[in-house]
Design an enzyme around this catalytic site. Sequence first.
Site, PDB file in Angstrom:
ATOM      1  N   ASP A  26       7.512   4.439   3.798  1.00 24.92           N
ATOM      2  CA  ASP A  26       6.997   5.808   3.162  1.00 24.92           C
ATOM      3  C   ASP A  26       7.080   6.044   1.735  1.00 24.92           C
ATOM      4  O   ASP A  26       8.187   6.206   1.163  1.00 24.92           O
ATOM      5  CB  ASP A  26       7.263   7.083   3.878  1.00 24.92           C
ATOM      6  N   ASP A  27       5.841   5.702   0.806  1.00 21.61           N
ATOM      7  CA  ASP A  27       5.954   5.872  -0.733  1.00 21.61           C
ATOM      8  C   ASP A  27       6.752   4.750  -1.568  1.00 21.61           C
ATOM      9  O   ASP A  27       7.558   5.152  -2.583  1.00 21.61           O
ATOM     10  CB  ASP A  27       6.570   7.172  -1.002  1.00 21.61           C
ATOM     11  N   CYS A  76      -0.267   9.165   2.647  1.00 19.84           N
ATOM     12  CA  CYS A  76       0.262   8.819   3.957  1.00 19.84           C
ATOM     13  C   CYS A  76      -0.681   8.669   5.051  1.00 19.84           C
ATOM     14  O   CYS A  76      -0.951   7.602   5.543  1.00 19.84           O
ATOM     15  CB  CYS A  76       1.339   9.654   4.334  1.00 19.84           C
ATOM     16  N   ASP A  86       3.136   2.523   3.029  1.00 18.32           N
ATOM     17  CA  ASP A  86       1.941   3.040   3.100  1.00 18.32           C
ATOM     18  C   ASP A  86       1.203   3.272   1.845  1.00 18.32           C
ATOM     19  O   ASP A  86       0.075   3.528   1.924  1.00 18.32           O
ATOM     20  CB  ASP A  86       2.034   4.334   4.217  1.00 18.32           C
TER      21      ASP A  86
END
Length: 477
Positions: free
Chosen positions: A42-43, A75, A303
């Site tokens: 994530d990120d 996201c 993502d």
Amino acid sequence: MRRSLLRTGTALAATVLLLGACSGTPGQAAAERINVVMVLTDDLSMNLVQHMPNVRALAAYGTTFSQYTVTDSLCCPSRSSILTGRFPHNTGVFTNSGDDGGFTVFAEEQEKDTFATTLRSQGYRTAMMGKYLNGYQPARDGVRPGWTEWDVAGNGYGQYNYDLNENGTVKHYGKTPADYLTTVIDGKASSFITASAAAGDPFLLEVATFSPHGPYTPAPQDDEAFPGLTAPRGPSFDKLSADAPAWLASRPALTDQQKTTIDRIYRKRAQSVLSIDRLLGNLRQTLEKAGVADRTLVVFSSDNGFHLGEHRLAAGKQTAFDHDVHVPLVMAGPGVRPGATVDTMVQNIDLRPTFEQIGGVTSSPDVDGRSLVPLMRDGRADGWKPIGLVEHHGPGHATDDPDRQDKASGMPPTYSALRALGFTYVEYQNGDKEYYDRATDPDELANTAGALPADRAASLHATLERLRACKGAAACN
């Protein structure tokens, strides 16, 4: 481990993946079918991979897709595209919440048709662990379609004090080191692999971490790592693009305090990816011990990307700049060339048809992406799409959105963008446009949209209009 992974030139790889002979029927022997393990972060921006030795080792054993981009640097839209193989204009998921995004929009129709539902129908065990989609609540929403194993949290960004829906039963985790979320799903993922291999079943496993998303909480053993580390200061750090769009043009230079904060955040992000890197290494070891490493495709990606000082922006994402839409994609396994790099334009919509081809499934004609198997196999890109599409709705203001941004972090209005090997072209809903010749301006510091020849501008606009209305791989290529 090297010996096992390099067995990808064997007859198994040749007959199953290289020639596409995997029929995918539920009764087919598991030894003839390819498993999939995807670690989705994530990120995670490109500049964090340097701190991840297991990711770099995976690249040495497999293939790196150097031009991989997401359909939106946010996201929920990006994860929706990964699961369905469709652009945001076909999923209806453009944001993390509200009428145009989030779990509730995705759940209306899209989650009935994902790579999980199709592979499960072909006899695969399917597992989702960690983060699903923004707005999912463990106690309310339960196990979702397509998954045989479900260990999913709601708000797990802080890594502690979260609820995990474990196959329909909600369990609360607290503050002890053993409760650290990435560690918890690491153990569950290894158990799933071991059990599936012992049962002789093919499997698909998605391990989706909340890290390194804010608040950037590292594992206990990592919170002193990288003392003195500062954020990279490339050419675009604290620099505005010439002729920047209106939403960006008024950004002042970063203050010393902002730079100190940026350095602290980068250091925490680097610390937090260490647990992800261990997870990847542990899963590969588990595959070896279970005897299935030579018939398992391992995938690592994110993502979306992240900016941290570039273009005078504080911590955030959502822009069409490369630091936000261009993210890592590494694959290793049967039929995948070791140590190779693919420079062809690929996107997150291409993951679903890739997994489905490996599982013996013919993708639906309304899937927008194309299988990456030919590119993994021999690098051939005959007839491949030359341009990717990015779609974004903004600016977002939902108070409960973990990705809510302010002007310092960047609040781009609604836009659509084209990203090709040598350029990025953006059209905003308010009429602003950007064009960056990344061949000569890789850091995207000179917006030359106003100087484009009329025929070139018209061609770019027509291509963008076509793609943001397309449906299915034939039309979206």
